[in-house]
Design a protein around this motif. Structure first.
Motif, mmCIF file in Angstrom:
data_model
loop_
_atom_site.group_PDB
_atom_site.id
_atom_site.type_symbol
_atom_site.label_atom_id
_atom_site.label_comp_id
_atom_site.label_asym_id
_atom_site.label_seq_id
_atom_site.Cartn_x
_atom_site.Cartn_y
_atom_site.Cartn_z
ATOM 1 N N GLN A 104 7.999 5.441 -4.398
ATOM 2 C CA GLN A 104 6.717 4.848 -4.790
ATOM 3 C C GLN A 104 6.807 3.347 -4.496
ATOM 4 O OE1 GLN A 104 6.612 6.110 -8.884
ATOM 5 N NE2 GLN A 104 5.780 8.126 -8.385
ATOM 6 N N TRP A 105 6.730 3.044 -3.205
ATOM 7 C CA TRP A 105 7.057 1.699 -2.745
ATOM 8 C C TRP A 105 6.052 0.662 -3.234
ATOM 9 C CZ3 TRP A 105 11.788 2.001 -1.344
ATOM 10 C CH2 TRP A 105 12.272 3.163 -0.737
ATOM 11 N N GLY A 106 4.785 1.017 -3.332
ATOM 12 C CA GLY A 106 3.786 0.066 -3.822
ATOM 13 C C GLY A 106 4.049 -0.333 -5.258
ATOM 14 N N ASP A 107 4.396 0.655 -6.097
ATOM 15 C CA ASP A 107 4.712 0.360 -7.500
ATOM 16 C C ASP A 107 5.953 -0.531 -7.587
ATOM 17 O OD1 ASP A 107 2.595 1.933 -8.206
ATOM 18 O OD2 ASP A 107 3.794 3.677 -8.779
ATOM 19 N N GLU A 123 7.009 -2.608 -5.396
ATOM 20 C CA GLU A 123 6.642 -3.952 -4.918
ATOM 21 C C GLU A 123 6.029 -4.778 -6.044
ATOM 22 O OE1 GLU A 123 3.348 -5.931 -1.927
ATOM 23 O OE2 GLU A 123 3.876 -3.823 -1.664
ATOM 24 N N HIS A 152 8.788 -3.437 1.250
ATOM 25 C CA HIS A 152 7.852 -3.826 2.313
ATOM 26 C C HIS A 152 8.148 -3.061 3.604
ATOM 27 C CE1 HIS A 152 5.608 -6.865 0.247
ATOM 28 N NE2 HIS A 152 6.650 -7.625 0.004
ATOM 29 N N GLN A 158 6.799 0.345 3.724
ATOM 30 C CA GLN A 158 5.340 0.364 3.866
ATOM 31 C C GLN A 158 4.904 -0.221 5.211
ATOM 32 O OE1 GLN A 158 3.262 -0.635 -0.133
ATOM 33 N NE2 GLN A 158 5.295 -1.539 -0.323
ATOM 34 N N GLN A 170 5.357 -3.126 6.353
ATOM 35 C CA GLN A 170 4.862 -4.494 6.200
ATOM 36 C C GLN A 170 5.944 -5.439 6.714
ATOM 37 O OE1 GLN A 170 4.191 -4.399 1.970
ATOM 38 N NE2 GLN A 170 2.241 -3.334 2.132
#
Length: 677
Positions: A192-195, A197, A221, A224, A226
Motif C-alpha cells: 500500500q505504497w500511497g499510504d 508515502e 515513490h 508508484q 514516481q
C-alpha cells in the motif's frame, strides 16, 4: 515583552504549527515571518521559522533564525536542537553534536534530543556512546512498551494486531515518529505504497534526519513509478549518510528502472566504491551491464557479488539468467552446499534452485535439472499470492464490458495517434525477439515493458460517477474522455522514450487483457501477439524465476490454466475487434524470418528495412531475460525444447489437452499421439 506581543506571538505560533502539521511549510513560513514582523525576537517563532525552512529543504536559510534564537536565548533548548538539525543536513556532525549536548543539558528528559544525539554519534563512529543515547531515548519514550508489543505481534505474523497497536499510539500522540515509521513499514509490506508515502512524509517532517525513512520513502515513490520524487528522497538519504552504499544502490535502481542506464551505472559504481562487497550494489551493477550488452563485465560483477556473499542466491540466478552462461563444476557444488544449509531463507534458496536447474539442463541431465526447477517453483510459490479464481473473474469482467455492443457504441472514439505498437502474449514466447526486430527499424523506438496502459486503465475509477472499479469504470465514459485517456497513456509512455523516432514499442506481455481498453483510447495503435507452442511457452515460464509479477508461473496446473485463460481472452479480441491483433508464431519466425518480418512491418505500416532482418546487430538496452539471446542471429535450438522434460509434464499436458490435440501430430506429446492412433 508586553501582553499584546505575547498574544500576537502565540496566535502566530499556533497558526503556523497548524500549517506545518498539515504539510504546508511554505504557508507556515509566511505566518512566522509575519508574526516576527510584529514580535521580532520571539524564540518560539524563530525556531518554528527554522523548522518550516528545514521542511522545505533550506537548511542554509534556516540557520539564520535558529542561530538568532540561540544567541538571544541560550537557555532555550529548542533553538539548540533546531540548529543541530541544520548542521546535520549540512553534514557538519561535530557542530551538530555540540548543539545537541547543550540542548540535552538544558532538557535532560527529552527523548527526541537523545535520539538525535544517538544518530549523530553513530555518524561520527562513536557506536558505544550512540547506543547509550538510543537506550536513554527509548526509556523516555512514553509509548515504548506499546511499540515493543507491536513489534512482537508483527514478528509473530499478527499484522492486524500490530497495526491496531501502532494506531492506538498515534491516537494518543499523532507525532510519535516510531509509530509512524512502523505503521509505514506495515503499509509497505502490504504494497500500500500511497499510504506508506503519507506516513513517511509525516515522520520525516518530524524527524528530517531519519535516514531509513528517506530510504523507505524513495522505495514507496519508486513502486508508484514516481521517479523524480524517488530520486529526491534518496538524495536526502545520501546527504545524511554519504559513506554508506545503500542510498547510492537504491538511486542506481531507480535510474535503471527509468531507462537511464548511464546514470544507473555511475551510482552503482559509487556504491561499490564505498563497499566493495555490497551485494545489492554488485548485483545492480551486473544487471545494468547485462542490459546494455556488456556481458563479460556483467559476469565479473555477479561473480564478485557471489565471492563476497556466497549465500546471495540472486547472483547465481543472475548468471544463469544470462541464458548463454555456463556454470563450472565448482560453482555447481557451491550452490548445492548452499541449499543444504537449513538456515537459508526461501528467497535465496529459490534463486539457487533455479540456477541449479539451468546448470543441469545445460549439461544434458534433464531429469535432475527438472527436479531442481520443480523444487525451486515449489519454494517460490509459497512466497506468492495468486488466486486462479480471481483471474477467471477478472477476465470474465473484461469480456463482459468490452463487448460487440461497447465498440459499436464507441465507434470512432479515442485519440487518432498511431505511434504505439504493443507486443503482448505470455512470458518466454518470443516477445523480446519481436521487439528487437521492430526496434531495429529506423522509425521505431524500442522501450521495454511499460506499466502505463494498466495504470491508465485503473485511473478511470476516479472518472466513474459511481467510482466503479475497472473495467466497469469505463462504462458511461464519453468518446472525448477516451481520447483524453489515450493522450494520457502516450504522455505516461513518453517518460520512457527519448522521442527521437515517431513510433515506439510497449512490450508488457500481460497487456493482452487490456486490448479492448487500448482500442477505445487509441484505435490506431498496432498490436502483435507473440505466440509459441503452448508447452514451450509454459515450460519456458516454469523455468524462469521472475523478479516480480507472473505469480501463476510457479505451478504446472496454474500455468496451464492461465494459458487457457490467455487464449480465451485473445479469442474474444479476435471476435470483437477482427484484424486488430497480428498473431506471430515464434516457430514461424525461426523457420522463415524474412516473410514473418514482412508481415510484422506491413501490419505496423512500416517499410521493409534490412536492419530488421539483422536485428542481432542493433545496439540497444534490453532488460528482459532474453537480452543475450536477441543479440545473436536467429537459431532453432529453443523450438520444442519442452520435449527434454516431457515425462515430467503430465499435469500441464492434462490441462492443455484441448489445445494440444488440435496441433499437428509432430507437435503433440507422445501420450496424445499414441491415444489418437
Amino acid at each position: 515583552m508586553h501582553s499584546t506581543d505575547l498574544e500576537i506571538a502565540k496566535a502566530s505560533f499556533e497558526r503556523a504549527v497548524t500549517f506545518l502539521r498539515g504539510g504546508d511549510p511554505e504557508t507556515a513560513e509566511q505566518v512566522c515571518r509575519k508574526g516576527l514582523d510584529e514580535v521580532p525576537n520571539d524564540p518560539n517563532l524563530l525556531c518554528l521559522l527554522g523548522a518550516s525552512l528545514l521542511q522545505q529543504d533550506k537548511p542554509g536559510r534556516a540557520e539564520g533564525p535558529l542561530s538568532k534564537a540561540v544567541q538571544m536565548y541560550p537557555g532555550f533548548s529548542k533553538g539548540h536542537e533546531g540548529l543541530a538539525e541544520v548542521y546535520i543536513l549540512q553534514g557538519k556532525l561535530q557542530a551538530a553534536l555540540e548543539c545537541l549536548q547543550t540542548a540535552s543539558r538544558l532538557e535532560p528528559d527529552s527523548s527526541s534530543i537523545k535520539l538525535k544525539l544517538g544518530k549523530v554519534l553513530s555518524g561520527l563512529g562513536r557506536s558505544d556512546d550512540a547506543s547509550a543515547e538510543f537506550e536513554a531515548s527509548f526509556k523516555l519514550t512514553p509509548f515504548r512498551e506499546d511499540l515493543v508489543r507491536g513489534l512482537q505481534q508483527q514478528r509473530m505474523g499478527n499484522l492486524k494486531e500490530a497495526e491496531r497497536t501502532y494506531r492506538s499510539v498515534l491516537v494518543q500522540d499523532p507525532n510519535d515518529v516510531d509509530a509512524l515509521r512502523l505503521l509505514a513499514g506495515l503499509a509497505m509490506r502490504a504494497k500500500q505504497w500511497g499510504d506508506a508515502e503519507v506516513l513517511l512524509n509525516k515522520a520525516l517532517r518530524l524527524a528530517p534526519d531519519f535516514f531509513q525513512g528517506w530510504m523507505d520513502l524513495g522505495l514507496a515513490h519508486q513502486e508508484q513509478d514516481q521517479i523524480p520524487e524517488a530520486q529526491k528522497a534518496l538524495e536526502k538519504a545520501m546527504a545524511l549518510k554519504p559513506d554508506l552504499p545503500n542510498a547510492y544502490t537504491a538511486y542506481g535502481t531507480v535510474c535503471a528502472m527509468s531507462g537511464d542506464h548511464v546514470k544507473a551505472l555511475e551510482f552503482f559504481e559509487q556504491a561499490v566504491s564505498k563497499h566493495s562487497g555490497n551485494a545489492g550494489a554488485l548485483a545492480g551493477l551486473g544487471h545494468v551491464l547485462k542490459t546494455i550488452g556488456r556481458q563479460e563485465d556483467a559476469i565479473q560483477a555477479y561473480r564478485q557479488c557471489a565471492e563476497h556473499n556466497p549465500g546471495h542466491g540472486e547472483a547465481y540466478w543472475s548468471l544463469a539468467n544470462l541464458k548463454t552462461f555456463r556454470f563450472s563444476n565448482e560453482e555447481v557444488r557451491g550452490m548445492e552446499e548452499q541449499i543444504a544449509n537449513p538456515d537459508l531463507g526461501a528467497e535465496p534458496k529459490a534463486n539457487f534452485l533455479f540456477a541449479l536447474g539451468k546448470a543441469y539442463e545445460d549439461w544434458g541431465d534433464y531429469d535432475r535439472g527438472f527436479n531442481y526447477y520443480k523444487e525451486g517453483n515449489e519454494t517460490r510459490r509459497q512466497l506468492e499470492n495468486y488466486d486462479p479464481v480471481n483471474t477467471l473473474d477478472s477476465h470474465d469482467n473484461v469480456i463482459r464490458v468490452f463487448s460487440h455492443e461497447f465498440f459499436e457504441a464507441h465507434q470512432g472514439a479515442g485519440a487518432s495517434d498511431d505511434s504505439a505498437i504493443l507486443i503482448v502474449g505470455l512470458p518466454r514466447s518470443g516477445s523480446t525477439l519481436l521487439e528487437q526486430i521492430l526496434a531495429s527499424h529506423s522509425q521505431v523506438e524500442g522501450t521495454h515493458e511499460l506499466p502505463e496502459l494498466s495504470r491508465t486503465a485503473r485511473s478511470t475509477r476516479k472518472l466513474s460517477e459511481k467510482k466503479a472499479i475497472y473495467p466497469d469504470s469505463v462504462l458511461g465514459l464519453t468518446d472525448e474522455t477516451f481520447a483524453q485517456l489515450g493522450r494520457e497513456y502516450l504522455e505516461r509512455a513518453s517518460r520512457h522514450r527519448d522521442m527521437a523516432k515517431p513510433r515506439f514499442t510497449d512490450k508488457l506481455p500481460n497487456n493482452f487483457v487490456h486490448l479492448g481498453f487500448l482500442h477505445a483510447i487509441l484505435p490506431n495503435a498496432k498490436v502483435i501477439d507473440a505466440v509459441r507452442h503452448p508447452l514451450d511457452s509454459c515450460v519456458g515460464s516454469y523455468k524462469q524465476l521472475f523478479a516480480r509479477g507472473q505469480p501463476f508461473t510457479y505451478d504446472l496446473y496454474e500455468i496451464g490454466e492461465f494459458y487457457l485463460e490467455y487464449r480465451r481472452v485473445m479469442d474474444h479480441w479476435d471476435s470483437v475487434l477482427p484484424g486488430k491483433v497480428l498473431k506471430i508464431q515464434y516457430e514461424d519466425v525461426v523457420g522463415d524470418l524474412e516473410n514473418q518480418v514482412t508481415r510484422i512491418l506491413n501490419h505496423c505500416d512500416l517499410g521493409l528495412e534490412a536492419s530488421c532482418l539483422n536485428f542481432h546487430e542493433t545496439e540497444r538496452a534490453v532488460k528482459t531475460a532474453s537480452s543475450e539471446q536477441v543479440r545473436q542471429p536467429i537459431y532453432s535450438t529453443s523450438v520444442q525444447s519442452w520435449r527434454r522434460f516431457e515425462k515430467h509434464l503430465d499435469p500441464l499436458i492434462e490441462v492443455l489437452e484441448p489445445l494440444l490435440v488440435e496441433l499437428p501430430a509432430d507437435w503433440q506429446p507422445e501420450k496424445l499421439r499414441k491415444r489418437s492412433n
